[in-house]
Design a protein around this motif. Structure first.
Motif, PDB file in Angstrom:
ATOM      1  N   LEU A 340       0.867  -1.175   0.000  1.00 31.39           N
ATOM      2  CA  LEU A 340       0.000   0.000   0.000  1.00 31.39           C
ATOM      3  C   LEU A 340       0.907   1.228   0.000  1.00 31.39           C
ATOM      4  O   LEU A 340       1.681   1.435   0.930  1.00 31.39           O
ATOM      5  CB  LEU A 340      -0.918   0.016   1.221  1.00 31.39           C
ATOM      6  N   PHE A 341       0.810   2.036  -1.057  1.00 39.20           N
ATOM      7  CA  PHE A 341       1.608   3.257  -1.202  1.00 39.20           C
ATOM      8  C   PHE A 341       0.746   4.452  -0.803  1.00 39.20           C
ATOM      9  O   PHE A 341      -0.398   4.574  -1.262  1.00 39.20           O
ATOM     10  CB  PHE A 341       2.078   3.426  -2.646  1.00 39.20           C
ATOM     11  N   VAL A 342       1.300   5.355   0.020  1.00 43.74           N
ATOM     12  CA  VAL A 342       0.513   6.467   0.563  1.00 43.74           C
ATOM     13  C   VAL A 342       1.237   7.778   0.296  1.00 43.74           C
ATOM     14  O   VAL A 342       2.431   7.919   0.595  1.00 43.74           O
ATOM     15  CB  VAL A 342       0.285   6.298   2.086  1.00 43.74           C
ATOM     16  N   PHE A 343       0.494   8.775  -0.241  1.00 40.97           N
ATOM     17  CA  PHE A 343       1.095  10.038  -0.662  1.00 40.97           C
ATOM     18  C   PHE A 343       0.251  11.229  -0.219  1.00 40.97           C
ATOM     19  O   PHE A 343      -0.964  11.108  -0.011  1.00 40.97           O
ATOM     20  CB  PHE A 343       1.213  10.097  -2.195  1.00 40.97           C
ATOM     21  N   ASP A 344       0.910  12.374  -0.111  1.00 40.75           N
ATOM     22  CA  ASP A 344       0.198  13.648  -0.023  1.00 40.75           C
ATOM     23  C   ASP A 344      -0.535  13.835  -1.348  1.00 40.75           C
ATOM     24  O   ASP A 344       0.059  13.757  -2.420  1.00 40.75           O
ATOM     25  CB  ASP A 344       1.188  14.789   0.210  1.00 40.75           C
ATOM     26  N   ARG A 345      -1.813  14.090  -1.270  1.00 48.60           N
ATOM     27  CA  ARG A 345      -2.640  14.136  -2.458  1.00 48.60           C
ATOM     28  C   ARG A 345      -2.270  15.283  -3.406  1.00 48.60           C
ATOM     29  O   ARG A 345      -2.441  15.185  -4.624  1.00 48.60           O
ATOM     30  CB  ARG A 345      -4.108  14.275  -2.039  1.00 48.60           C
ATOM     31  N   VAL A 346      -1.769  16.367  -2.865  1.00 46.59           N
ATOM     32  CA  VAL A 346      -1.469  17.543  -3.679  1.00 46.59           C
ATOM     33  C   VAL A 346      -0.065  17.487  -4.264  1.00 46.59           C
ATOM     34  O   VAL A 346       0.141  17.693  -5.462  1.00 46.59           O
ATOM     35  CB  VAL A 346      -1.649  18.832  -2.844  1.00 46.59           C
ATOM     36  N   SER A 347       0.922  17.187  -3.439  1.00 47.75           N
ATOM     37  CA  SER A 347       2.312  17.244  -3.885  1.00 47.75           C
ATOM     38  C   SER A 347       2.836  15.939  -4.464  1.00 47.75           C
ATOM     39  O   SER A 347       3.798  15.929  -5.232  1.00 47.75           O
ATOM     40  CB  SER A 347       3.219  17.647  -2.718  1.00 47.75           C
ATOM     41  N   GLY A 348       2.230  14.802  -4.081  1.00 49.31           N
ATOM     42  CA  GLY A 348       2.756  13.507  -4.486  1.00 49.31           C
ATOM     43  C   GLY A 348       3.881  13.010  -3.613  1.00 49.31           C
ATOM     44  O   GLY A 348       4.466  11.960  -3.893  1.00 49.31           O
ATOM     45  N   LYS A 349       4.198  13.708  -2.541  1.00 44.92           N
ATOM     46  CA  LYS A 349       5.265  13.277  -1.649  1.00 44.92           C
ATOM     47  C   LYS A 349       4.768  12.134  -0.762  1.00 44.92           C
ATOM     48  O   LYS A 349       3.686  12.202  -0.185  1.00 44.92           O
ATOM     49  CB  LYS A 349       5.723  14.441  -0.772  1.00 44.92           C
ATOM     50  N   PRO A 350       5.550  11.047  -0.613  1.00 43.82           N
ATOM     51  CA  PRO A 350       5.136   9.953   0.274  1.00 43.82           C
ATOM     52  C   PRO A 350       4.976  10.435   1.716  1.00 43.82           C
ATOM     53  O   PRO A 350       5.781  11.235   2.207  1.00 43.82           O
ATOM     54  CB  PRO A 350       6.277   8.947   0.162  1.00 43.82           C
ATOM     55  N   LEU A 351       3.945   9.937   2.404  1.00 44.62           N
ATOM     56  CA  LEU A 351       3.779  10.288   3.812  1.00 44.62           C
ATOM     57  C   LEU A 351       4.871   9.646   4.666  1.00 44.62           C
ATOM     58  O   LEU A 351       5.272  10.210   5.684  1.00 44.62           O
ATOM     59  CB  LEU A 351       2.394   9.848   4.312  1.00 44.62           C
ATOM     60  N   TRP A 352       5.317   8.462   4.271  1.00 47.82           N
ATOM     61  CA  TRP A 352       6.431   7.786   4.937  1.00 47.82           C
ATOM     62  C   TRP A 352       7.439   7.389   3.864  1.00 47.82           C
ATOM     63  O   TRP A 352       7.061   7.163   2.703  1.00 47.82           O
ATOM     64  CB  TRP A 352       5.945   6.543   5.695  1.00 47.82           C
ATOM     65  N   PRO A 353       8.717   7.307   4.205  1.00 48.73           N
ATOM     66  CA  PRO A 353       9.729   7.033   3.175  1.00 48.73           C
ATOM     67  C   PRO A 353       9.446   5.754   2.393  1.00 48.73           C
ATOM     68  O   PRO A 353       8.989   4.747   2.943  1.00 48.73           O
ATOM     69  CB  PRO A 353      11.020   6.905   3.989  1.00 48.73           C
ATOM     70  N   ILE A 354       9.708   5.816   1.113  1.00 54.89           N
ATOM     71  CA  ILE A 354       9.663   4.658   0.226  1.00 54.89           C
ATOM     72  C   ILE A 354      11.071   4.493  -0.327  1.00 54.89           C
ATOM     73  O   ILE A 354      11.602   5.410  -0.961  1.00 54.89           O
ATOM     74  CB  ILE A 354       8.639   4.842  -0.912  1.00 54.89           C
TER      75      ILE A 354
END
Length: 750
Positions: A340-354
């Protein structure tokens, strides 16, 4: 390990307010969008049915589909009208409180090779003043605009109500549509496609059309062209011959921001990439596009240079969470890899490191694998990511079969991102595992995302193009004990047994293992009824809703015809095991200025669902405020596996769940039961027997103060008894092909 750089563009997004007149009727009480809403959350705010009374649900009405097909169609409900697929693939409107038929639209005369039997859903659109209401649905490679009140085509749309979905796509010689319905945004319908899976397939460019006129508004090239971002991740001019990178799965809309989120498929051919060196953007990506213009806002690639067909297909999920002390609008994508990949919806930055981590290299000539692949660090996988002989489940095996499987599994390669080779490679979760369509949902009130994961291993083996698996080192699946089913003693000729194999891989998904029809017409007497020449023409050129199988090699077409001429000679379980999935196909030529790779490969892969220990599928609940798993619960059970004190999960379910404000998760799978779980704990609250298995996602709606749960009850077991991989035991007979609506007794509506 280093955190990967996320490729995204700075964006400024303006909020807009939807005028009250544009709100759909009875918003919050109906189910007027595929998967419950533009956000694809499978969520209903209705609370009448809750943890304390769900066990009191009873059948309120039912509607017989009038055929012997199994439908994956997810109903829509607008006001007091439910829209379903029935009557051999017609679109049918029903009274949502009684099940009475109001009208039916048949897509082709007779409906034998057409219709929406295999469609997963439709779109509803209405004008601001509600004088114009339309159902938008694809069939036979055409987008149809149907008046939602009368069931008639809207003559002003495209060509008298129909739009050819090859529009806007280069190199699309065959009907091009997708079983998944896309999304309506304002006066646009945004559509993906299903391009096919062979070499030189057409590109899967994403398009938007005007809902009123059918006019093409924008196109996003998923295989970049010169000057477009990502062009350098492919060989020069790859867009001229490469295909796929289509959106065959589900699309999600952030309506406030006007952003469409979608997951793209792998490049074709999927399992060998010698003619597509590089990362291959935008294959296997989460894409964020401006819904009005098609402009790329940001993207993230979940698999570089995919060689496993692990393209994501489940809907991206939108939630608002607390992260690092701030409120963040997030988007989460569940994949076939079990991540499960999780991102800030606006910037596309991952919420936790990938992290980009090293992965094994390929030893196949001409192949160049990506040296690394992305791994989430905090969010744990929802499915198992590998299989060894220690994971073997032998309850359905004879002693002889146990030894055969132990030897095969012990000698196979395994492990996440282990490239396919010229020997057996175990892929787990697999091409049909992890999260697929219908596989994700969310509770937007608390930041919880739910994922339906399938633990299904596949065994993959490559062979050089031009060779069959039968002639290559004994084949993918050597002859072995088969519980007395199959083998030379069956009386079938070699051609008929190979023909059964071709049928199982190219035809059975629609026409069923006994040729009596599943999601398509009955074909057990096709040759006798149509004649041999006409049957060949239907197979190679298509007809109505049936796509052509034009790339099948002549020798395999001959085998298929031998089987169809005498299907009783090779019943289920008698496929030629040494030729399993030996799909030799003819390829059209590469462009004159593009040299084909020096060696191309085909593959055989077999799904082996009963060989791994349960659970075979389960729901995982993630708290995305923390990134942690809250609970996991098996998705139903498999009665054929014998008695058990606990759930073991369906095998390859093609249904999905709904989440309600009443604290419930509701679902029905291929084991003929309706389940109710506590959405906060995953605890099983109640079950209710159904007259058949279920496909698709239920609709939850309210009419006149009464809440209903509507679902297709028309079958759903993809591995019927007697099939090649079926366990010993007998599946319950299909005694119902219907839609059923459940509700509380009138006296208990509170």
């Amino acid at each position: 390990m280093k955190a990967i750089p996320v490729r995204y563009l700075p964006i400024a997004l303006a909020l807009f307010v939807v005028p009250p007149a544009a709100l759909k009727a009875q918003k919050g009480t109906g189910w007027s969008d595929y998967l419950g809403g533009p956000d694809s959350s499978h969520y209903s705010p209705l609370k009448q049915v809750h943890k304390g009374n769900v066990d009191k649900l009873e059948a309120a009405w039912s509607y017989d589909t009038g055929d012997d097909l199994s439908y994956t169609f997810c109903p829509l409900v607008v006001d007091n009208i439910a829209y379903v697929a029935a009557k051999r693939g017609a679109l049918v409107a029903l009274d949502a409180t009684t099940g009475k038929e109001l009208w039916a639209y048949t897509f082709a005369a007779g409906g034998r090779f057409a219709g929406i039997a295999g469609q997963r859903g439709a779109n509803y659109w209405e004008s601001n003043d509600r004088t114009d209401r339309r159902i938008l649905i694809t069939s036979s490679g055409m987008l149809h605009a149907i008046d939602a009140r009368t069931g008639k085509l809207v003559d002003s749309f495209a060509d008298h109500g129909k739009l050819d979905l090859r529009t806007g796509i280069d190199r699309a010689p065959v009907p091009l549509g997708s079983r998944t319905p896309g999304r309506v945004f304002e006066n646009l319908i945004i559509l993906g496609s299903a391009t096919g899976e062979g070499y030189l397939a057409p590109p899967g460019d994403i398009r938007a059309f005007d809902v009123l006129t059918g006019k093409l508004v924008w196109v996003f090239h998923t295989i970049p062209r010169p000057g477009e971002y990502g062009y350098d991740t492919w060989p020069k001019d790859a867009y001229k011959y490469m295909g796929g990178v289509d959106v065959w799965g589900e699309i999600t809309l952030d309506e406030k921001r006007g952003v469409a989120f979608m997951a793209t498929a792998s490049a074709k051919y999927e399992l060998y990439g010698g003619d597509r060196h590089g990362d291959n953007l935008y294959a296997d990506c989460l894409l964020a596009l401006d819904a009005r213009t098609g402009k790329r806002l940001w993207h993230f690639q979940t698999v570089h240079h995919d060689l496993w067909d692990t393209d994501p297909a489940a809907a991206p999920q939108l939630v608002t969470v607390r992260h690092d002390g701030k409120t963040v609008d997030a988007v989460a994508l569940a994949s076939k890899t079990g991540f499960l990949f999780v991102f800030d919806r606006v910037s596309g930055k991952p919420l936790w490191p990938i992290e980009e981590r090293p992965v094994p290299k390929s030893d196949v000539p001409g192949e160049h694998t990506s040296p690394t692949q992305p791994f989430p660090t905090v969010v744990a996988p929802f499915s198992r990511q590998g299989m060894t002989v220690k994971d073997m489940y032998d309850a359905f095996m004879t002693d002889e079969e146990k030894g055969w499987w132990k030897d095969r599994l012990a000698s196979a390669r395994t492990g996440l991102f282990t490239p396919p080779g010229l020997v057996d490679t175990i892929v787990m979760p697999s091409v049909n595992g992890g999260a697929l369509f219908f596989g994700s949902g969310a509770d937007p009130t608390n930041g919880t995302v739910y994922v339906l994961g399938k633990d299904m291993p596949s065994i993959i083996k490559l062979v050089p193009a031009g060779e069959s698996l039968a002639s290559n080192a004994g084949g993918l699946i050597p002859d072995r004990p088969r519980n007395g089913r199959g083998g030379p003693q069956s009386g079938a000729t070699t051609a008929e047994r190979r023909g059964r194999t071709v049928y199982e891989q190219s035809c059975q998904v629609c026409h069923g293992p006994d040729l009596k029809g599943d999601r398509g017409p009955q074909v057990d007497n096709a040759v006798k009824r149509l004649g041999a020449d006409a049957t060949r023409t239907v197979i190679t050129k298509g007809r109505g809703g049936m796509p052509p199988v034009a790339s099948l090699a002549p020798v395999l077409l001959d085998d298929l015809m031998a089987f169809l001429t005498k299907p009783e000679s090779a019943p289920p379980g008698t496929a030629a095991p040494a030729a399993a999935l030996a799909m030799m196909r003819i390829e059209p030529p590469y462009p004159e200025d593009v040299a084909p790779p020096p060696s191309r490969y085909k593959t055989g892969y077999g799904n082996e669902p009963y060989v791994i220990t349960p659970p075979w599928s389960q729901i995982t609940a993630y708290d995305l405020n923390t990134g942690k798993i809250k609970w996991q619960t098996p998705y139903g059970d498999l009665p054929q596996a014998g008695p058990s004190g606990k759930l073991r999960g369906n095998v390859y379910p093609k249904s999905g769940f709904v989440v309600t404000a009443g604290g419930l998760i509701l679902f029905a799978g291929n084991d003929s039961k309706l389940y109710a779980l506590d959405k906060d704990t995953g605890k099983l609250i109640s079950t209710k027997n159904l007259p058949n298995g279920s496909l698709g996602v239920p609709a939850v709606y309210e009419v006149n103060g009464r809440q209903f749960v509507l679902l297709a009850v028309s079958g759903g077991n993809p591995f019927p008894a007697g099939g090649r991989l079926a366990p010993r035991g007998v599946n319950p007979p299909a005694i119902s092909r219907s839609y059923m609506a459940f509700a509380l007794p009138e006296a208990q509506k509170q």
